[in-house]
Design an enzyme around this catalytic site. Sequence first.
Site, PDB file in Angstrom:
ATOM      1  N   GLU A   3      -9.528 -10.578  -7.525  1.00  0.00           N
ATOM      2  CA  GLU A   3      -8.555  -9.492  -7.365  1.00  0.00           C
ATOM      3  C   GLU A   3      -7.391  -9.650  -8.336  1.00  0.00           C
ATOM      4  O   GLU A   3      -6.916  -8.652  -8.897  1.00  0.00           O
ATOM      5  CB  GLU A   3      -8.071  -9.457  -5.911  1.00  0.00           C
ATOM      6  CG  GLU A   3      -9.173  -9.013  -4.962  1.00  0.00           C
ATOM      7  CD  GLU A   3      -8.772  -9.001  -3.503  1.00  0.00           C
ATOM      8  OE1 GLU A   3      -9.442  -8.288  -2.731  1.00  0.00           O
ATOM      9  OE2 GLU A   3      -7.808  -9.690  -3.116  1.00  0.00           O
TER      10      GLU A   3
ATOM     11  N   HIS B 251      -2.271  -5.411   1.766  1.00  0.00           N
ATOM     12  CA  HIS B 251      -3.593  -6.021   1.589  1.00  0.00           C
ATOM     13  C   HIS B 251      -3.355  -7.422   1.050  1.00  0.00           C
ATOM     14  O   HIS B 251      -2.441  -7.644   0.256  1.00  0.00           O
ATOM     15  CB  HIS B 251      -4.425  -5.225   0.571  1.00  0.00           C
ATOM     16  CG  HIS B 251      -5.583  -6.001   0.014  1.00  0.00           C
ATOM     17  ND1 HIS B 251      -6.815  -6.030   0.618  1.00  0.00           N
ATOM     18  CD2 HIS B 251      -5.676  -6.809  -1.068  1.00  0.00           C
ATOM     19  CE1 HIS B 251      -7.620  -6.807  -0.089  1.00  0.00           C
ATOM     20  NE2 HIS B 251      -6.948  -7.289  -1.114  1.00  0.00           N
TER      21      HIS B 251
ATOM     22  N   TYR C 111     -12.548  -1.436  -4.385  1.00  0.00           N
ATOM     23  CA  TYR C 111     -13.061  -1.502  -3.010  1.00  0.00           C
ATOM     24  C   TYR C 111     -14.580  -1.328  -2.954  1.00  0.00           C
ATOM     25  O   TYR C 111     -15.133  -1.014  -1.908  1.00  0.00           O
ATOM     26  CB  TYR C 111     -12.365  -0.455  -2.136  1.00  0.00           C
ATOM     27  CG  TYR C 111     -10.943  -0.829  -1.809  1.00  0.00           C
ATOM     28  CD1 TYR C 111     -10.669  -1.823  -0.872  1.00  0.00           C
ATOM     29  CD2 TYR C 111      -9.867  -0.219  -2.448  1.00  0.00           C
ATOM     30  CE1 TYR C 111      -9.359  -2.192  -0.573  1.00  0.00           C
ATOM     31  CE2 TYR C 111      -8.564  -0.577  -2.156  1.00  0.00           C
ATOM     32  CZ  TYR C 111      -8.321  -1.568  -1.218  1.00  0.00           C
ATOM     33  OH  TYR C 111      -7.030  -1.924  -0.927  1.00  0.00           O
TER      34      TYR C 111
ATOM     35  N   ASN D 245      -1.885   0.387   6.948  1.00  0.00           N
ATOM     36  CA  ASN D 245      -1.349  -0.873   7.464  1.00  0.00           C
ATOM     37  C   ASN D 245      -0.457  -1.621   6.475  1.00  0.00           C
ATOM     38  O   ASN D 245      -0.248  -2.818   6.613  1.00  0.00           O
ATOM     39  CB  ASN D 245      -2.485  -1.760   7.986  1.00  0.00           C
ATOM     40  CG  ASN D 245      -3.477  -2.146   6.921  1.00  0.00           C
ATOM     41  OD1 ASN D 245      -3.208  -2.073   5.733  1.00  0.00           O
ATOM     42  ND2 ASN D 245      -4.654  -2.576   7.344  1.00  0.00           N
TER      43      ASN D 245
ATOM     44  N   LYS E 264       0.801  -1.220   0.000  1.00  0.00           N
ATOM     45  CA  LYS E 264       0.000   0.000   0.000  1.00  0.00           C
ATOM     46  C   LYS E 264       0.843   1.285   0.000  1.00  0.00           C
ATOM     47  O   LYS E 264       2.049   1.248   0.211  1.00  0.00           O
ATOM     48  CB  LYS E 264      -0.938  -0.020   1.214  1.00  0.00           C
ATOM     49  CG  LYS E 264      -2.003  -1.106   1.141  1.00  0.00           C
ATOM     50  CD  LYS E 264      -2.899  -1.009   2.361  1.00  0.00           C
ATOM     51  CE  LYS E 264      -4.051  -1.974   2.322  1.00  0.00           C
ATOM     52  NZ  LYS E 264      -4.908  -1.822   3.520  1.00  0.00           N
TER      53      LYS E 264
END
Length: 140
Positions: free
Chosen positions: A128, A117, A51, A114, A11
């Site tokens: 995905e 993913h 998302y 974080n 990310k």
Amino acid sequence: MALERTFSIIKPDATKRNLTGKITAKFEEAGLRVVASKRIQLTLAQAQEFYGVHKDRPFFGELTEYMISEPIVVQVLEGENAIARNREVMGATNPADAAEGTIRKEFALSIGENSVHGSDAPETAKEEIAYFFSGLELVG
């Protein structure tokens, strides 16, 4: 046990801090092999589509804005029990709850930032992977 593939994103908070190599090394040390990888800059429309499952949740706008704030690295990881292994290497979503040695414990800045993913199920992984990669880009 058969080989399995899963999807991973490094990310914006991690790419901004040049952690791509360190994070990829953790996947590889856990027995996962990178069979596809590319650095991209998402548009807002792409982030909202990817998302979309969260579109009615209160964090959707913040999440999509964050995901377009810097480039990301999308990857396909392959290995025995790859989905579970990837999630184990990533650690708990909240870095405060993540086990020592996991990516999120070492690198995440917060629950939102974080660092990684990963797909949560075989069906999700398939969707995905197909969103970001053509079959020709998967070289295992």
